[in-house]
Write a protein that holds these residues in place. Structure first.
Motif, mmCIF file in Angstrom:
data_model
loop_
_atom_site.group_PDB
_atom_site.id
_atom_site.type_symbol
_atom_site.label_atom_id
_atom_site.label_comp_id
_atom_site.label_asym_id
_atom_site.label_seq_id
_atom_site.Cartn_x
_atom_site.Cartn_y
_atom_site.Cartn_z
ATOM 1 N N LYS A 114 0.822 -1.208 0.000
ATOM 2 C CA LYS A 114 0.000 0.000 0.000
ATOM 3 C C LYS A 114 0.854 1.255 0.000
ATOM 4 O O LYS A 114 0.409 2.318 -0.409
ATOM 5 C CB LYS A 114 -0.884 0.025 1.249
ATOM 6 N N ASP A 115 2.042 1.165 0.535
ATOM 7 C CA ASP A 115 2.910 2.341 0.629
ATOM 8 C C ASP A 115 4.300 1.851 0.987
ATOM 9 O O ASP A 115 4.522 0.652 1.150
ATOM 10 C CB ASP A 115 2.385 3.304 1.709
ATOM 11 N N LEU A 116 5.250 2.793 1.122
ATOM 12 C CA LEU A 116 6.560 2.429 1.640
ATOM 13 C C LEU A 116 6.441 2.111 3.132
ATOM 14 O O LEU A 116 5.441 2.447 3.770
ATOM 15 C CB LEU A 116 7.550 3.576 1.436
ATOM 16 N N ALA A 117 7.487 1.493 3.681
ATOM 17 C CA ALA A 117 7.419 1.053 5.075
ATOM 18 C C ALA A 117 7.216 2.227 6.031
ATOM 19 O O ALA A 117 6.484 2.119 7.010
ATOM 20 C CB ALA A 117 8.690 0.282 5.440
ATOM 21 N N ILE A 186 14.766 -0.360 1.684
ATOM 22 C CA ILE A 186 15.232 -1.678 2.130
ATOM 23 C C ILE A 186 14.170 -2.324 3.015
ATOM 24 O O ILE A 186 13.801 -3.491 2.827
ATOM 25 C CB ILE A 186 16.576 -1.551 2.869
ATOM 26 N N ALA A 187 13.645 -1.547 3.966
ATOM 27 C CA ALA A 187 12.625 -2.108 4.857
ATOM 28 C C ALA A 187 11.384 -2.506 4.064
ATOM 29 O O ALA A 187 10.763 -3.546 4.337
ATOM 30 C CB ALA A 187 12.263 -1.099 5.945
ATOM 31 N N HIS A 190 11.999 -5.775 2.208
ATOM 32 C CA HIS A 190 12.075 -6.919 3.114
ATOM 33 C C HIS A 190 10.718 -7.292 3.686
ATOM 34 O O HIS A 190 10.406 -8.475 3.814
ATOM 35 C CB HIS A 190 13.027 -6.599 4.272
ATOM 36 N N LEU A 191 9.898 -6.311 4.004
ATOM 37 C CA LEU A 191 8.753 -6.605 4.858
ATOM 38 C C LEU A 191 7.384 -6.395 4.222
ATOM 39 O O LEU A 191 6.378 -6.763 4.805
ATOM 40 C CB LEU A 191 8.842 -5.758 6.139
ATOM 41 N N LEU A 192 7.325 -5.810 3.049
ATOM 42 C CA LEU A 192 5.995 -5.489 2.511
ATOM 43 C C LEU A 192 5.696 -6.175 1.184
ATOM 44 O O LEU A 192 4.798 -5.760 0.468
ATOM 45 C CB LEU A 192 5.849 -3.965 2.356
ATOM 46 N N ARG A 193 6.433 -7.228 0.848
ATOM 47 C CA ARG A 193 6.133 -7.920 -0.401
ATOM 48 C C ARG A 193 4.781 -8.632 -0.297
ATOM 49 O O ARG A 193 4.413 -9.112 0.773
ATOM 50 C CB ARG A 193 7.244 -8.930 -0.712
ATOM 51 N N PRO A 195 1.837 -11.441 -0.667
ATOM 52 C CA PRO A 195 1.908 -12.884 -0.436
ATOM 53 C C PRO A 195 2.304 -13.610 -1.727
ATOM 54 O O PRO A 195 1.773 -13.301 -2.788
ATOM 55 C CB PRO A 195 0.477 -13.248 -0.032
ATOM 56 N N LYS B 8 -0.351 3.088 8.433
ATOM 57 C CA LYS B 8 -0.918 2.733 7.140
ATOM 58 C C LYS B 8 -0.415 1.494 6.409
ATOM 59 O O LYS B 8 -1.209 0.591 6.229
ATOM 60 C CB LYS B 8 -0.912 3.902 6.176
ATOM 61 N N PRO B 9 0.808 1.370 5.959
ATOM 62 C CA PRO B 9 0.972 0.230 5.043
ATOM 63 C C PRO B 9 0.889 -1.121 5.744
ATOM 64 O O PRO B 9 0.892 -2.142 5.077
ATOM 65 C CB PRO B 9 2.362 0.464 4.444
ATOM 66 N N TRP B 10 0.803 -1.135 7.073
ATOM 67 C CA TRP B 10 0.953 -2.396 7.804
ATOM 68 C C TRP B 10 -0.370 -3.074 8.050
ATOM 69 O O TRP B 10 -1.384 -2.435 8.268
ATOM 70 C CB TRP B 10 1.695 -2.148 9.122
ATOM 71 N N ARG B 15 4.270 -7.024 12.590
ATOM 72 C CA ARG B 15 5.054 -6.704 11.390
ATOM 73 C C ARG B 15 5.577 -5.267 11.471
ATOM 74 O O ARG B 15 6.706 -4.972 11.096
ATOM 75 C CB ARG B 15 4.123 -6.860 10.189
ATOM 76 N N PHE B 22 13.935 -3.221 12.272
ATOM 77 C CA PHE B 22 14.771 -3.527 11.106
ATOM 78 C C PHE B 22 15.281 -2.242 10.481
ATOM 79 O O PHE B 22 16.474 -2.107 10.173
ATOM 80 C CB PHE B 22 13.955 -4.338 10.099
#
Ligand SMILES: [Cu+2]
Lengths: 561, 208
Positions: A114-117, A186-187, A190-193, A195, B8-10, B15, B22
């Protein structure tokens, strides 16, 4: 197109309330936005301004060099012009351009996020960038700097009468913006790809931005500290780089190039990503050797840190060090060559369409190859000693940074323009501009190889008569190049109002960013995407594309005009 | 409460917390390179001028340095307790530990200030009238001033961060489950760790 979304209907255009461009209105909704897409556009605005400023300085330089005498600029103002050109183009245009415009906009879309981390950090980094840019402009207004973008000591620390402290502050502050953006990327990767989007299903643009971000995080702080050291030396008279008091000016060169060689990869790696996306789409081919393309990126990012000494072959560094750095520079050329070969192999038996992004991409491959090969000339000690500080070096790095990175920026902008704005650019004009950029570039910079090899030193505003023919060619080419850069700004702006409306996936491309409406809704995807296959699924795996039954050539994705 | 902390993006708080940590680790990698650059300069010059560096390092005040090392190490303990208790939702303990951490941080800066005053009095600032004869001794003190000043700046930023978190936790405007406590803790420990490198290089060199 891809089996993934065939079942799921994607609206071509979002409703007015969902469209990220129109969901909120007013200046505040832009200046306080945390939406990565809007921040990408904010960066585009700021970076375009700096491109104009740096370009204006380049124009002055080329105008002055039209004749052998110094009739337009004095030696001192010439020095200030090329320093301003270098500082602005490196730190305020090339380094942020593709990552912060296209990366910011596309990275979350390409991985289904939905957005950057860290959305607020993203906005803050834009403000830091603008603040740094204002300091850079202040440097110019307050008289400029005459040291060259490399800030060599002891010129910067003891002798320069320019505003070195302000220039160093501008670059220092811009570094915070770079690091913040890189941490964010980078974050995010790593974390928002989405499924199912495993590492080896990532599009190569994402890999390229990821590798660039790693280099940014590890190299930029070294530049920051080095600038702090020269600022402290200039302001408070500490002796670290002062040879009169036991200090070592060569130490500065080591630390500076430890940053600045990787910085070249910060400028060129994102272009590799753009080219991989464009070449596959317009050749309707899976990328050749995907995993090698990934390893090549990471290899460049790593080995790029070990070759800085090739900038110092004539600094009095030991012959042993020279040979080691020379060898490592050849080693770092291998993955770049792998990439060029793999792009070429991707074209093989592809159904190539010469739309504007593809022309930019093919131009990139040609210019980057020349830039890379002449880099090998410079990596061999004997040749480098002959051409050190000549126009040969200038031509070499402009082939990489301008021929390469700027072509890729324009190619990427054209390719993703329908997604960013929801409008199609005028194809004929775009092809014309792309071809013109290639030839304008060649006219500007190829003569520099020749005059450099003949001994024309860089950074002089006067030169012997015999070099005039090459300088006139270069200045004439620069005029063509300037038009080729301005033309897209014109027709892209035109397309915002009069361009045809784009459908969700006008090029029939496979990336996730095309699996949403053009322009995307504020939340990027109506339903969060799930990935079940690798990238570039243009034809069944282990099978070439159908060679006999070609799809009919359909410019701009065959949309009704 | 956890609803308020999710941004938001979470999709999940777990996570999001992972991302904050991280991201901070990646930023700390950047900080490591920042200090590594100056420490490389220090190492090069120390190899070039071993005697001058040893003589210069004997001029630093090892008492102040050692006290400060103790203060910082203890502050890392209280910061760690603060982060853990925030995670466990223990409001009182979090507030107390954040307060104590700030007190230690201020004490460090005060001792550092006293030391700076003494250094200036002893003419240990590089430039004309420097206390020692060897020119390279000035290079040592150039690094001394630069590294300790940059470290003190990091301490000040850390104090601002911890102070903000304390105020927010006090007013309840930031839920204790926020990953910011953990992230601030990581930053604080990093600044502590930098000092662990600076202490032997600046105070113990030349005293063996
Ligand atoms: Cu290099």
């Amino acid at each position: 197109m891809s089996g993934l979304t065939a079942e799921r209907a994607i609206p071509d255009r979002p409703g007015r309330a969902e469209n990220y461009l129109t969901a909120e209105t007013g200046l505040a909704s832009w200046l306080l936005t945390t939406d990565h897409k809007r921040i990408g556009l904010l960066y585009m605005a700021a970076i375009t301004v700096f491109f104009f400023l740096g370009g204006a300085a380049a124009f002055l330089l080329r105008l002055e060099l039209f004749t052998p005498e110094g009739d337009l600029l004095s030696a001192d103002s010439y020095n200030r012009a090329f320093t301003f050109h270098g500082v602005v183009m490196v730190w305020f245009f090339l380094i942020p351009s593709i990552p912060n415009i296209l990366g910011n906009f596309m990275l979350p879309l390409m991985i289904g996020a939905k957005d950057l981390a860290f959305p607020r950090l993203n906005l803050i980094s834009w403000y830091i960038f603008v603040a740094a840019g204002l300091i850079a402009v202040y440097t110019l207004v307050s008289g400029g700097v005459d040291t060259g973008w490399t800030f060599y000591t002891p010129l910067t620390t003891a002798f320069s009468n320019g505003n070195v402290l302000a220039a160093a502050a501008a670059v220092f502050v811009a570094g915070f913006s770079t690091i913040a953006t890189a941490v964010n990327f980078i974050a995010t990767v790593h974390l928002l790809r989405a499924p199912g989007l495993t590492w080896f299903r990532l599009p190569l643009f994402v890999w390229a931005i990821y590798a660039t971000s790693i280099v940014m995080v590890l190299a930029t702080p070294v530049l920051a500290m080095v600038l702090l050291l020269i600022s402290a030396e200039r302001a408070f008279g500490i002796p670290i780089f002062d040879p009169l008091r036991g200090g070592d000016p060569i130490l500065f060169q080591h630390l500076f190039w430890f940053y600045s060689h990787p910085a070249v990869y910060i400028m060129i790696l994102p272009s590799f990503g753009v080219i991989s996306e464009v070449v596959t789409c317009y050749a309707r081919r899976r990328v050749f050797g995907y995993s090698f393309m990934v390893y090549a990126l990471l290899w460049i990012a790593l080995v790029g840190f070990l070759v800085w000494g090739h900038h110092m072959f004539v600094s009095g560094q030991s012959l042993f060090a020279n040979l080691v750095f020379s060898f490592l520079s050849f080693v770092v050329a291998v993955p770049s060559a792998i990439k060029v070969f793999n792009w070429t192999a991707t074209l093989y038996r592809g159904q190539i369409v010469f739309d504007a992004p593809m022309i930019y991409a093919l131009g990139f491959i040609g210019l980057f190859t020349i830039g890379g090969l002449t880099g090998l000339f410079l990596a061999s000690v004997p040749v480098d000693i002959h051409v050190t500080d000549t126009y040969f070096v200038v031509a070499h790095f402009h082939y990489i940074m301008v021929g390469g990175a700027v072509s890729a920026l324009y190619g990427g902008l054209s390719y993703w323009w329908p997604k960013i704005t929801g409008r199609m650019y005028p194809e004929a004009w775009a092809r014309f501009a792309a071809v013109m950029m290639f030839f304008g570039f060649g006219f500007t910079f190829f003569p520099m190889f020749i005059m450099g090899f003949l001994g024309m030193p860089r950074r002089y505003h006067v030169y012997p008569q015999e070099f005039q023919v090459w300088h006139v060619l270069a200045s004439g080419g620069a005029l063509i190049l300037a038009v080729a850069y301005l033309l897209p700004m014109g027709y892209l702006a035109w397309s915002l109002i009069w361009g045809r409306r784009a459908i969700a996936n006008p090029w029939g491309a496979t990336g996730l960013e095309w699996q949403t409406s053009s322009p995307p809704p504020t939340e990027n995807f109506d339903t969060p995407p799930v990935v079940v296959q690798g990238p570039y699924n243009y034809h069944p795996e282990h099978e070439g594309p159908p060679a006999m039954d070609r799809e009919p050539h359909s410019p701009q994705g065959g949309q009704p005009v | 409460m956890s609803e308020a902390a999710l941004h938001k993006p979470w999709r999940s708080l777990r996570r999001q917390r992972e991302a904050a940590e991280f991201g901070l680790w990646v930023f700390l990698a950047s900080e490591v390179m920042f200090f590594a650059c100056a420490l490389t300069g220090y190492a090069v010059n120390r190899v070039l001028w071993p005697e001058a560096f040893a003589a210069a390092a004997r001029e630093t005040n090892v008492l102040y340095g050692t006290i400060n090392t103790g203060i910082l190490l203890t502050s890392s303990l209280t910061m760690a307790v603060a982060a853990e208790s925030a995670r466990a939702g223990l409001r009182r303990l979090t507030l107390v530990c954040l307060g104590v951490t700030i007190a230690f941080g201020l004490a460090f800066l005060m001792v550092k200030g006293l030391e700076y005053a003494e250094d200036i009095e002893k003419h240990l600032v590089p430039g004309p009238g420097f206390r020692l004869d060897q020119p390279a001794a000035q290079i040592f003190f150039a690094f001394y001033w630069l590294l300790t000043a940059v470290h003190a700046l990091h301490m000040t930023i850390g104090l601002c961060l911890v102070g903000t978190l304390l105020a927010q936790a006090w007013r309840g405007s930031r839920p204790l489950s926020s990953p910011a406590f953990e992230a601030a803790g990581l930053y604080w420990h990093f600044v502590d760790l930098v000092w662990i490198f600076l202490y032997p290089l600046l105070y113990l060199a030349g005293r063996s």
